[in-house]
Scaffold this motif. Structure first.
Motif, mmCIF file in Angstrom:
data_model
loop_
_atom_site.group_PDB
_atom_site.id
_atom_site.type_symbol
_atom_site.label_atom_id
_atom_site.label_comp_id
_atom_site.label_asym_id
_atom_site.label_seq_id
_atom_site.Cartn_x
_atom_site.Cartn_y
_atom_site.Cartn_z
ATOM 1 N N UNK A 192 0.824 -1.211 0.000
ATOM 2 C CA UNK A 192 0.000 0.000 0.000
ATOM 3 C C UNK A 192 0.853 1.255 0.000
ATOM 4 N N UNK A 193 2.033 1.194 0.628
ATOM 5 C CA UNK A 193 2.953 2.331 0.538
ATOM 6 C C UNK A 193 3.341 2.570 -0.917
ATOM 7 N N UNK A 194 3.594 1.498 -1.653
ATOM 8 C CA UNK A 194 3.924 1.648 -3.063
ATOM 9 C C UNK A 194 2.769 2.191 -3.878
ATOM 10 N N UNK A 195 1.549 1.790 -3.536
ATOM 11 C CA UNK A 195 0.375 2.304 -4.251
ATOM 12 C C UNK A 195 0.237 3.808 -4.051
ATOM 13 N N UNK A 196 0.359 4.269 -2.803
ATOM 14 C CA UNK A 196 0.221 5.698 -2.523
ATOM 15 C C UNK A 196 1.376 6.498 -3.114
ATOM 16 N N UNK A 197 2.570 5.938 -3.067
ATOM 17 C CA UNK A 197 3.727 6.657 -3.610
ATOM 18 C C UNK A 197 3.624 6.787 -5.125
ATOM 19 N N UNK A 198 3.049 5.787 -5.793
ATOM 20 C CA UNK A 198 2.921 5.824 -7.238
ATOM 21 C C UNK A 198 1.846 6.753 -7.756
ATOM 22 N N UNK A 199 1.041 7.299 -6.882
ATOM 23 C CA UNK A 199 -0.003 8.237 -7.306
ATOM 24 C C UNK A 199 0.457 9.691 -7.236
ATOM 25 N N UNK A 200 1.606 9.946 -6.678
ATOM 26 C CA UNK A 200 2.212 11.286 -6.676
ATOM 27 C C UNK A 200 1.277 12.336 -6.080
ATOM 28 N N UNK A 201 0.911 12.134 -4.826
ATOM 29 C CA UNK A 201 0.028 13.084 -4.151
ATOM 30 C C UNK A 201 0.786 14.357 -3.790
ATOM 31 N N UNK A 202 0.080 15.484 -3.873
ATOM 32 C CA UNK A 202 0.622 16.755 -3.414
ATOM 33 C C UNK A 202 0.322 17.006 -1.939
ATOM 34 N N UNK A 203 -0.758 16.423 -1.438
ATOM 35 C CA UNK A 203 -1.151 16.627 -0.047
ATOM 36 C C UNK A 203 -1.724 15.321 0.499
ATOM 37 N N UNK A 204 -1.340 14.989 1.714
ATOM 38 C CA UNK A 204 -1.880 13.824 2.427
ATOM 39 C C UNK A 204 -2.380 14.294 3.779
ATOM 40 N N UNK A 205 -3.653 14.049 4.062
ATOM 41 C CA UNK A 205 -4.269 14.392 5.344
ATOM 42 C C UNK A 205 -4.657 13.115 6.064
ATOM 43 N N UNK A 206 -4.428 13.058 7.357
ATOM 44 C CA UNK A 206 -4.751 11.873 8.144
ATOM 45 C C UNK A 206 -5.438 12.292 9.432
ATOM 46 N N UNK A 207 -6.532 11.603 9.763
ATOM 47 C CA UNK A 207 -7.246 11.871 11.014
ATOM 48 C C UNK A 207 -6.903 10.852 12.089
ATOM 49 N N UNK A 208 -6.019 9.928 11.791
ATOM 50 C CA UNK A 208 -5.574 8.989 12.817
ATOM 51 C C UNK A 208 -4.541 9.666 13.702
ATOM 52 N N UNK A 209 -4.625 9.442 15.010
ATOM 53 C CA UNK A 209 -3.630 10.000 15.916
ATOM 54 C C UNK A 209 -2.294 9.331 15.622
ATOM 55 N N UNK A 210 -1.339 10.119 15.186
ATOM 56 C CA UNK A 210 -0.084 9.576 14.671
ATOM 57 C C UNK A 210 0.985 9.581 15.743
ATOM 58 N N UNK A 211 1.723 8.491 15.772
ATOM 59 C CA UNK A 211 2.997 8.428 16.452
ATOM 60 C C UNK A 211 4.085 8.403 15.393
ATOM 61 N N UNK A 212 5.238 7.935 15.777
ATOM 62 C CA UNK A 212 6.320 7.897 14.800
ATOM 63 C C UNK A 212 6.034 6.895 13.681
ATOM 64 N N UNK A 213 5.357 5.787 13.989
ATOM 65 C CA UNK A 213 5.086 4.773 12.981
ATOM 66 C C UNK A 213 4.156 5.264 11.882
#
Length: 465
Positions: A192-213
């Protein structure tokens, strides 16, 4: 010894004598010249971008003081919103097939507009939670489309939350990937990292509480703008190194914020920039396809109800995930014996019970009656279509309350407390929602007689209409 002693002396001499440098150099090296040495800079006209943007993370670049207020831009990609660039035409005469480019993408100028004006041609939204949380993100998606004309919005959500985007025409692709999974399979994670990287996004927004991972997961998408909520405690350590913008959640459960749970992110996305004013947040709206309406109409007609002459009953106590509860209100389902008392106050309209699982059908027939109209619905789009053809809704704090608001239908909301009602349904009168709250803080102790009086009032209003 003499050679080693010269090194700190030479460095200290360099730092203590900044006037020996050319004037053009010292004006740029802000770490050498404190701001109080130059009071005339306080009279400069502030930049809107720097005023409304909070202080940048110093760990990202210790020498980055933000945009220069004295910077003079040219006439290319400076003011106003981005334009919807026309797509290059396909070439059917090409012997190698159709020559296709992504929509609104020109190789020569895409990076320049992204740097100067902050254009966003592709945006990915990672939404944590189920149907309720994804539904409340609809206004933010509409605001992104209004703020960045021509942007393509993709969504990453859980399999249950992905069903919600059947009602959103602004979303191009919705991918099923549970961002809340703490231990994903390595093959799924890397793919899935490869899928997202291959779409060349300009902006990524996340509503999950993020840690370092999770922050590293977003960082590997290689997007220019990476924004996410972070933990309000020590678990957020290191997340800011991988993100360009962070929003500290008020609690460990973001859903406790209710209807405005994404307020910090919405304020950042809609912030003013140069000549572009602040982008307002639109109301919650959903769209329904003709096919879904036909399928749902066949269901409620088979149950014995007619269009506009029934009331939807939603919020039956069940352990099914299709109950569409919010993570911020776990006490939001009523047992069938309480619903049986409530529906006795309905006159001139047929109560239609929505069950999240087929095993609940026998319980409804046993407690309410074998002639009770029952409709089995598990997807939010079908629930919205059922509410759209009804005269109104009686429900607990589930996604049905928000769907009735989105389709402009009258509703009666049953809540465990007044505080929860104000958080999840602000401006209830404008949304045509009558709030009935329990006085003990438990939903099961709700006043059934008060609900019946509210039902009679709604019946009179519908008769006048």
């Amino acid at each position: 010894m003499a050679a080693t002693s010269l090194l700190p002396k030479s460095i200290s001499h360099f730092l203590t004598n900044p006037p020996s440098l050319p004037s053009t150099t010292t004006s740029k090296l802000s770490f050498l010249n404190p701001t109080h040495d130059h009071p005339q800079c306080c009279n400069k006209r502030p930049n809107l971008h720097t005023v409304h943007m909070k202080k940048k993370n110093p760990w990202l670049d210790p020498f980055d003081d933000g945009p220069d207020p004295d910077m003079e831009y040219g006439s290319l990609f400076t003011d106003g919103k981005q334009d919807e660039d026309p797509r290059p035409p396909d070439n059917p005469d090409n012997p190698y097939g159709f020559l296709k480019f992504p929509k609104a993408f020109n190789v020569e100028i895409a990076s320049l507009a992204l740097k100067v004006r902050g254009d966003v041609r592709r945006c990915c939204c990672m939404i944590s939670g189920g149907v309720y949380e994804n539904l409340l993100f609809f206004p933010a998606i509409q605001m992104i489309k209004d703020r960045y004309p021509g942007v393509q919005v993709d969504v990453v959500a859980s399999p249950r939350g992905k069903q919600t985007y059947e009602m959103n025409k602004n979303v191009r692709w919705a991918d099923a990937y549970d961002v809340d999974d703490e231990f994903p399979e390595p093959r799924v994670y890397t793919d899935f990292v490869g899928v997202l990287k291959g779409r060349y996004y300009d902006m990524v927004l996340s509503t999950k509480l993020a840690g370092m991972g999770h922050a590293a997961f977003i960082f590997m998408t290689s997007a220019e703008h990476k924004a996410s909520y972070v933990y309000p405690n020590v678990n957020s350590a290191g997340a800011g190194l991988f993100l360009s913008e962070t929003f500290t959640a008020e609690s460990l459960n973001l859903s406790d914020g209710g209807y405005h749970m994404y307020k910090q992110m919405v304020d950042w996305v809609g912030k003013p920039f140069r000549s572009v004013p602040r982008q307002p947040l639109p109301p919650l709206k959903v769209s329904l396809s003709r096919k879904i309406k036909e399928v749902v109409e066949a269901k409620y007609r088979k149950a014995g109800a007619e269009r506009g002459k029934y009331v939807v009953i939603h919020g039956i106590e069940s352990d099914s995930q299709a109950s569409m509860q919010s993570r911020g209100d776990t006490d939001s389902l009523l047992p069938l014996r309480v619903w049986a008392k409530i529906v006795k106050g309905i006159r001139d309209l047929t109560p239609v019970f929505v069950i999240p699982h087929e095993r609940e059908r026998e319980n409804v027939e046993e407690i309410v009656g074998y002639d009770a109209p029952i409709v089995f619905i598990t997807t939010p789009a079908q629930l919205a279509a059922l509410i759209n053809d009804s005269a109104g809704l009686i429900a607990t704090n589930t996604a049905a309350i928000q769907l009735a608001h989105a389709r402009d239908k009258p509703s009666i909301g049953l809540f465990c407390s007044e505080e929860k009602a104000k958080i999840f349904v602000p401006d209830a009168e404008e949304k045509r929602c009558t709030i009935i709250a329990s006085k003990t803080g438990k939903l099961i102790d709700i006043d059934v007689e008060a609900v019946k009086k509210a039902i009679n009032f709604v019946n009179v209003s519908l008769a006048l209409v």
